[in-house]
Design a protein around this motif. Sequence first.
Motif, PDB file in Angstrom:
ATOM      1  N   THR A   6       0.844  -1.192   0.000  1.00 19.14           N
ATOM      2  CA  THR A   6       0.000   0.000   0.000  1.00 19.14           C
ATOM      3  C   THR A   6       0.880   1.243   0.000  1.00 19.14           C
ATOM      4  O   THR A   6       2.097   1.177   0.223  1.00 19.14           O
ATOM      5  CB  THR A   6      -0.898   0.029   1.243  1.00 19.14           C
ATOM      6  N   ARG A   7       0.261   2.402  -0.227  1.00 15.88           N
ATOM      7  CA  ARG A   7       1.025   3.648  -0.215  1.00 15.88           C
ATOM      8  C   ARG A   7       1.698   3.878   1.130  1.00 15.88           C
ATOM      9  O   ARG A   7       2.881   4.262   1.180  1.00 15.88           O
ATOM     10  CB  ARG A   7       0.104   4.834  -0.539  1.00 15.88           C
ATOM     11  N   SER A   8       1.001   3.621   2.216  1.00 19.93           N
ATOM     12  CA  SER A   8       1.604   3.864   3.531  1.00 19.93           C
ATOM     13  C   SER A   8       2.753   2.901   3.786  1.00 19.93           C
ATOM     14  O   SER A   8       3.786   3.282   4.371  1.00 19.93           O
ATOM     15  CB  SER A   8       0.548   3.744   4.641  1.00 19.93           C
ATOM     16  N   GLU A   9       2.611   1.644   3.358  1.00 18.64           N
ATOM     17  CA  GLU A   9       3.706   0.687   3.517  1.00 18.64           C
ATOM     18  C   GLU A   9       4.921   1.117   2.689  1.00 18.64           C
ATOM     19  O   GLU A   9       6.070   0.995   3.131  1.00 18.64           O
ATOM     20  CB  GLU A   9       3.248  -0.710   3.094  1.00 18.64           C
ATOM     21  N   VAL A  29       5.744   4.198   1.836  1.00 19.56           N
ATOM     22  CA  VAL A  29       6.376   5.343   2.507  1.00 19.56           C
ATOM     23  C   VAL A  29       7.246   4.870   3.666  1.00 19.56           C
ATOM     24  O   VAL A  29       8.396   5.317   3.835  1.00 19.56           O
ATOM     25  CB  VAL A  29       5.317   6.354   2.982  1.00 19.56           C
ATOM     26  N   ASN A  30       6.717   3.963   4.483  1.00 21.37           N
ATOM     27  CA  ASN A  30       7.496   3.456   5.613  1.00 21.37           C
ATOM     28  C   ASN A  30       8.729   2.691   5.135  1.00 21.37           C
ATOM     29  O   ASN A  30       9.822   2.817   5.717  1.00 21.37           O
ATOM     30  CB  ASN A  30       6.625   2.546   6.494  1.00 21.37           C
ATOM     31  N   ASP A  54       4.805  10.643  -3.131  1.00 20.38           N
ATOM     32  CA  ASP A  54       5.132  10.276  -1.750  1.00 20.38           C
ATOM     33  C   ASP A  54       6.642  10.055  -1.591  1.00 20.38           C
ATOM     34  O   ASP A  54       7.264  10.555  -0.644  1.00 20.38           O
ATOM     35  CB  ASP A  54       4.405   8.990  -1.349  1.00 20.38           C
ATOM     36  N   GLN A  71       4.343   0.542  10.580  1.00 24.07           N
ATOM     37  CA  GLN A  71       4.315   1.796  11.336  1.00 24.07           C
ATOM     38  C   GLN A  71       5.636   2.540  11.144  1.00 24.07           C
ATOM     39  O   GLN A  71       6.701   1.918  11.051  1.00 24.07           O
ATOM     40  CB  GLN A  71       4.114   1.523  12.837  1.00 24.07           C
TER      41      GLN A  71
END
Length: 324
Positions: free
Chosen positions: A43-46, A48-49, A81, A284
């Motif tokens: 995913t996008r958040s993964e 970025v992390n 991102d 996270q």
Amino acid sequence: MLQDSFGRRFYYLRLSITDVCNFRCNYCLPDGYKKDGQRSFLTRSEIVNLVSGFASAGTQKVRITGGEPALRKDLIDIIGDIKNIPGIQTVAMTTNGYRLGSLLQGLDDAGLDQLNVSIDSLDPQVFQTITGHDRLNEILAALQQAQMTGIKHIKVNAVLMRDLNDRELDTFLAWIKDQDLTLRFIEVMQTGDNTEFFEKRHLSGAALQVRLLEQGWQAIIRNHDAGPAVEYWHPDYQGRIGLIMPYSQDFCRSCNRLRVSAEGKVHLCLFGDHGYDIRHLIQQPEQRPQLTDFLSEVLKDKKVSHFLQQGHSGITRDLSMIGG
């Protein structure tokens, strides 16, 4: 800085965001993409992390790959991102050119720095034979549009194949005479599914290298975050030539890149025997130290070479599987 036991440092991350591809290139997916089970792409958040963790460990360049990355509807958001992550200096993408014309403005606005487009032939009929698509003119038009954007570096990738596009070398050279881009010839690489094709079509780039040098082309010093190509320039040409010869001696000595698959596995080599799952470490932002510690540990397993010369292609069934 991420470093292996041979002193190689890793400034460069190749990140696949999908293993799906809509082309049927004869050296990769001649029968087209076949889904073998459920897919759950990062995913996008993964992402970025993940990239933030790599950046904190010295990664400066990220290349978005596939499959075909343009099949992700959030491609431009992903590029934006990554571009905004501290420490990342260069965001690049490799594409087969699908939807390139309609995406260019968004890619430019998102901050894409480098664009690689796969064009294995300048002959429409040969292009269709290789890729399964009659889209050469469409892709060439998009490439011309790309040269008018703010994307700084544009490269064209051509897989060099015996008795297919090797007859077009003079055509390719004439084409880049007035083109502000780098044309890179890539040797066919053996994978789990293409042994017969490899044996029939593999052509060493060594003869082409000799020819270039005889014609006055001169080698360019590589940047520390550059890809695997040896690049050449000529005073009479606006464009440049690159050669990627994975079967040449000491090819792996300058390795500076790691790979992450679309499902979150780190691959120390395109032709390694397995990947290391890191998805649980990118849920996270505060997991960043755990990620970098894990990467430093697994890098101890990185081998000195890919062993392609011995016919060992690892778990790589086809090039779309990990991102080429």
